[in-house]
Design a protein around this motif. Structure first.
Motif: not given
Length: 553
Positions: A497-504
């Motif tokens: 799980v990555d709680t911090d980043r934006h992307g696709y």
């Protein structure tokens, strides 16, 4: 996604609930913006014009749905109800120069449909690239590329889909769409919900900085409002670019209506003061189907099924139109068998489709996370913003009742169905939560890993909408470094799980495996944000388990 960031912008609106005050300077700037702000300045220069781009969607083996919106006169801005009836022609060809024409036709854009048009083109060849263009009054639209699905009985070696969700206009630029458009290798792209947001300017997470203001400035409630907001989104150059490069397959979540929407209302709706929920929901649905290249499906919703040869079928869910109201925690109602997330008819449709499927992979477009999520021993500093993001009580009880966790009987029935009928290779593709996850979906999370995994789930992060580091207002990666291992310790079925980043995400499917490559953006507030590969996870055929792989496809 749940949020409590709303503020009073328009003094003519009813008194706010759960809203925070926006800085006066920002509010003043928003109030000064005219309705025409939903269009580029060139709208006044010439008409007709294709100011909102073109798009295609819902690919079939023999067909594709084409969409555009024509502006026939300067005053005919989205939601205005103004402008004359305008003939619009469309052309489909096998080459970009549109010399080898295989289909053409004409439609009429009217104010009754906000001057949007759709052409459901049939008679095309399967698994084929096509190019298309619209024309009106001597003006041509840009030329777009689309692609039909493989024949139902075709042996397909590979499929590749872009996967996105949760794009808050005011929080930043849609660079994720630009980077997907640049790939030029997508069979289609999936939008898993929250294509637009309903809030007024400054009312929803932006780290206290509105990167670019909404139109209209106020929270959208009426049909004109929803049309104007859709029009604003469709002026984004990165979104337009992606729509011209590949067909979209979209479902809605709550913010296409209002936050935490359910069949009879929403957290972000005050009955009476903001009109009747039934009228608001109807307006939101009408605007959605006008402005999106999506075929209205069963009961006028977004649940439907597409097939991509023998390799995969894709069941798309509507988890807002039929659901029971979310419950507060601590009273046991999340387990009530009389409460539903899907509605009886949709759950039966999903179960029957999964059981009868003869494809290698069964994909499920799923707007809210199906994997169970326990909070575990997170610190108060992390728990408070996480609770705000998920709509949890601040004291931290371990359920998000807006997700499948709040409707455990539906989930139990579906997962038991997968197990009892030995249905393999079911992959849930999920948005909503503004974080990236790679999960097994256990039949019983309390005894996992001794309990079997019935499916797998890939959750993509948001395009721009706030995640944990944005809520805490700390550097990217700060929260995830602490929260991720604690979340995984309390949820053994969660591989990452990555709680911090934006992307696709980019989902690549072969007969042997389904792999999700996760990409992150350098800065959501920058129009020229770069993209970088972050991680990849796959599920191998027959395993119902996720595993890490160390290279993108």
């Amino acid at each position: 996604m749940t949020s409590r960031h709303r503020s009073l912008i328009d003094p003519n609106l009813p008194a706010p609930r759960r809203r925070s005050v926006v800085k006066a300077a920002a509010a003043g700037a928003v109030l000064a913006a005219p309705l025409a702000a939903s269009l580029p300045a060139r709208a006044a220069e010439a008409a007709p014009a294709f100011l909102h781009g073109i798009a295609s969607g819902d690919p079939l083996p023999d067909g594709i749905l084409l969409w555009t919106r024509v502006t026939p006169a300067p005053e005919a801005v989205p939601g205005s109800g103004l402008g004359p009836d305008t003939p619009v022609s469309w052309t489909v060809a096998t080459d970009k120069a549109l010399t080898n024409i295989v289909a053409k036709g004409s439609l009429t854009a009217t104010a009754a449909s906000d001057h949007t048009v759709k052409a459901d083109v049939r008679g095309l060849a399967p698994a084929t690239d096509y190019f298309f263009r619209f024309s009106a009054g001597g003006t041509d639209s840009p030329t777009g590329r689309t692609r039909t699905a493989p024949a139902a009985d075709a042996a397909v070696a590979n499929l590749r889909f872009g996967v996105v969700s949760c794009a808050n206009w005011e929080a930043g630029h849609f660079s994720a769409y630009r980077h997907l458009a640049a790939r030029a290798d997508l069979d289609a792209w999936l939008h898993l919900g929250d294509y637009i947001y309903e809030y007024g300017t400054g009312q929803y997470g932006t780290r206290d900085t509105v990167v670019r203001p909404h139109a209209p400035a106020h929270e959208i409630v009426t049909l004109a409002d929803y049309r104007t907001r859709h029009g604003r989104y469709k002026t984004d150059p990165d979104l337009q670019a992606l729509h011209t490069k590949a067909p979209v397959v979209a479902i809605w979540d709550d913010h296409e209506f209002a936050n935490d929407a359910w069949s009879g209302g929403a957290e972000n709706h005050t009955e009476g003061a903001e009109g009747a929920w039934a009228a608001r929901q109807s307006a939101a649905k009408q605007a959605y189907f006008e402005w999106m290249p999506v075929r209205p499906a069963i009961a006028g919703t977004t649940y439907r099924r597409l097939r991509f040869g023998k390799l995969a079928d894709l069941s798309l869910l509507d988890l807002r139109s039929f659901r029971s109201q979310q419950v507060k925690l601590g009273n046991g109602e999340v387990d009530d068998p009389d409460r539903t997330l899907t509605g009886r008819a949709q759950l039966d449709w999903l179960k029957a489709g999964l059981k009868s499927s003869d494809t290698t992979w069964r994909l499920v477009g799923n707007s809210v996370m199906i994997s169970p999520f326990a909070i575990g021993s997170l610190s108060a500093e992390i728990l408070k913003p996480l609770a705000e993001l998920l709509g949890l009580p601040k004291e931290g009880l371990a359920v998000n009742t807006d997700q499948w966790d709040g409707y455990t009987d539906d989930r139990r029935e579906l997962l038991a169905h997968l197990r009892s009928h030995a249905i393999r290779n079911t992959v849930f593709l999920t948005g909503d939560i503004h974080m990236a996850w790679a999960n097994d979906v256990p039949v019983n999370a309390g005894t996992y890993p001794l309990s079997a995994s019935a499916a797998t789930e890939f959750v993509v992060t948001s395009v721009t909408s706030d995640n944990l580091d944005d809520l805490v207002k700390v550097p990217e990666g700060t929260v995830s470094a602490v929260a991720s291992p604690l979340i995984r310790a309390a949820n053994r079925h969660v591989h990452w799980v990555d709680t911090d980043r934006h992307g696709y995400g980019v989902l690549d499917i072969t007969a042997d495996r389904a792999q999700m490559d996760y990409y992150v953006l350098s800065d959501r507030t920058k129009a020229d944000a770069t993209s970088a590969w972050a991680r990849s996870y796959r599920t191998r055929s027959g395993t119902q388990k996720v595993e890490r792989t160390y290279d993108p496809v």
